[in-house]
Enzyme design. Structure first.
Site, PDB file in Angstrom:
ATOM      1  CG  HIS A  96      -7.031 -46.655 -15.733  1.00  0.00           C
ATOM      2  ND1 HIS A  96      -6.887 -47.912 -15.266  1.00  0.00           N
ATOM      3  CD2 HIS A  96      -7.912 -46.830 -16.787  1.00  0.00           C
ATOM      4  CE1 HIS A  96      -7.697 -48.613 -16.115  1.00  0.00           C
ATOM      5  NE2 HIS A  96      -8.435 -48.158 -16.717  1.00  0.00           N
ATOM      6  CE  LYS A 119     -15.795 -55.654 -18.139  1.00  0.00           C
ATOM      7  NZ  LYS A 119     -15.257 -54.166 -18.440  1.00  0.00           N
ATOM      8  CB  SER A 156      -7.757 -53.368 -16.566  1.00  0.00           C
ATOM      9  OG  SER A 156      -7.719 -52.252 -16.143  1.00  0.00           O
ATOM     10  NE  ARG A 182      -7.213 -48.097 -24.132  1.00  0.00           N
ATOM     11  CZ  ARG A 182      -7.812 -48.913 -23.352  1.00  0.00           C
ATOM     12  NH1 ARG A 182      -7.222 -49.771 -22.587  1.00  0.00           N
ATOM     13  NH2 ARG A 182      -9.049 -48.882 -23.431  1.00  0.00           N
TER      14      ARG A 182
HETATM   15  P1  ADP Z   1      -9.724 -50.794 -19.716  1.00  0.00           P
HETATM   16  O1  ADP Z   1      -9.838 -52.413 -19.361  1.00  0.00           O
HETATM   17  O2  ADP Z   1      -9.516 -50.877 -21.113  1.00  0.00           O
HETATM   18  O3  ADP Z   1      -8.339 -50.472 -18.714  1.00  0.00           O
HETATM   19  P2  ADP Z   1     -11.426 -49.379 -18.396  1.00  0.00           P
HETATM   20  O4  ADP Z   1     -13.157 -49.322 -18.355  1.00  0.00           O
HETATM   21  O5  ADP Z   1     -11.219 -49.530 -16.947  1.00  0.00           O
HETATM   22  O6  ADP Z   1     -11.100 -50.182 -19.462  1.00  0.00           O
HETATM   23  O7  ADP Z   1     -10.733 -47.830 -18.576  1.00  0.00           O
HETATM   24  C1  ADP Z   1     -11.536 -46.795 -18.349  1.00  0.00           C
HETATM   25  C2  ADP Z   1     -11.037 -45.416 -19.448  1.00  0.00           C
HETATM   26  O8  ADP Z   1      -9.702 -45.486 -19.102  1.00  0.00           O
HETATM   27  C3  ADP Z   1     -11.026 -46.168 -20.774  1.00  0.00           C
HETATM   28  O9  ADP Z   1     -12.489 -45.775 -21.284  1.00  0.00           O
HETATM   29  C4  ADP Z   1     -10.015 -45.017 -21.435  1.00  0.00           C
HETATM   30  O10 ADP Z   1     -10.671 -43.951 -21.573  1.00  0.00           O
HETATM   31  C5  ADP Z   1      -9.199 -45.025 -20.253  1.00  0.00           C
HETATM   32  N1  ADP Z   1      -7.721 -45.828 -20.355  1.00  0.00           N
HETATM   33  C6  ADP Z   1      -7.674 -46.978 -19.969  1.00  0.00           C
HETATM   34  N2  ADP Z   1      -6.475 -47.456 -20.252  1.00  0.00           N
HETATM   35  C7  ADP Z   1      -5.777 -46.451 -20.903  1.00  0.00           C
HETATM   36  C8  ADP Z   1      -4.668 -46.106 -21.309  1.00  0.00           C
HETATM   37  N3  ADP Z   1      -3.347 -47.196 -21.423  1.00  0.00           N
HETATM   38  N4  ADP Z   1      -4.136 -44.903 -21.849  1.00  0.00           N
HETATM   39  C9  ADP Z   1      -5.150 -43.969 -21.902  1.00  0.00           C
HETATM   40  N5  ADP Z   1      -6.491 -44.201 -21.418  1.00  0.00           N
HETATM   41  C10 ADP Z   1      -6.779 -45.546 -20.845  1.00  0.00           C
END
Ligand code: ADP
Length: 159
Positions: free
Chosen positions: A17, A41, A127, A90
């Site tokens: 992120h 959730k 996450s 990703r």
């Molecule tokens: P996650 O549990 O998959 O991390 P989130 O809803 O917190 O889910 O993620 C928010 C957004 O952050 C995702 O839609 C994606 O665009 C971006 N994101 C999450 N992890 C990554 C990563 N490892 N690399 C690039 N973008 C990411």
């Protein structure tokens, strides 16, 4: 003035992120990190805790601010005069759903979505994977910012 939004659950914020937020902040005048409250959730951290961690790890970014949101991201965009949603992609597995969402948001509200390819260092990172790995005693120090590591360790020890 180009203001964009990076939406997500951020439960908790990871280095993946942070990579997207940092790159978005370099390219746009202002970035709002929008934390989905999402009561349906179940999350490890409350929305306020997730916001608090994000504020701490983005405190040195002059053009980044953090807010909570419920409901539709396009409504948040309208209310905050946001030009586009920025998302990290990703893997191919992200693509179908993200493309549908982007097309829906454009068709319904004229809100653009910009995709940034993930840094290969973090392509595997989510996450949920961090939480799962850490809950079994795995070392996630290289995957999350230091203040997050501290809170994650405390929370998992408590639960
Ligand atoms: P996650 O549990 O998959 O991390 P989130 O809803 O917190 O889910 O993620 C928010 C957004 O952050 C995702 O839609 C994606 O665009 C971006 N994101 C999450 N992890 C990554 C990563 N490892 N690399 C690039 N973008 C990411």
């Amino acid at each position: 003035m180009i203001r964009v939004v990076c939406p997500g659950s951020f439960d908790p914020v990871t280095n993946g992120h942070m990579d997207i937020i940092t790159r978005a902040a370099r390219l746009h005048d202002e970035v709002i990190v929008a934390v989905l409250r999402n009561v349906a959730k179940s999350s490890l951290f409350t929305a306020d805790e997730r916001v608090g961690m994000l504020r701490e790890v983005t405190k040195d970014y002059a053009n980044v601010r953090v807010a909570k949101f419920d409901g539709l991201i396009v409504d948040f965009c309208r209310a905050h005069d946001v030009s586009a949603i920025v998302k990290g992609l990703r893997a191919v597995s992200d693509f179908d759903y993200e493309m549908q969402m982007a097309q829906m948001n454009y068709a319904q509200a004229g809100v653009e979505t910009l995709f940034m390819t993930t840094n290969p260092l973090y392509a595997f990172l989510s996450s949920s994977l961090v939480k799962e790995f850490a809950s079994y005693g795995g070392d996630v120090a290289s995957l999350v910012p230091e203040p997050v590591l501290r809170r994650l360790t405390e929370r998992l020890a408590r639960d």
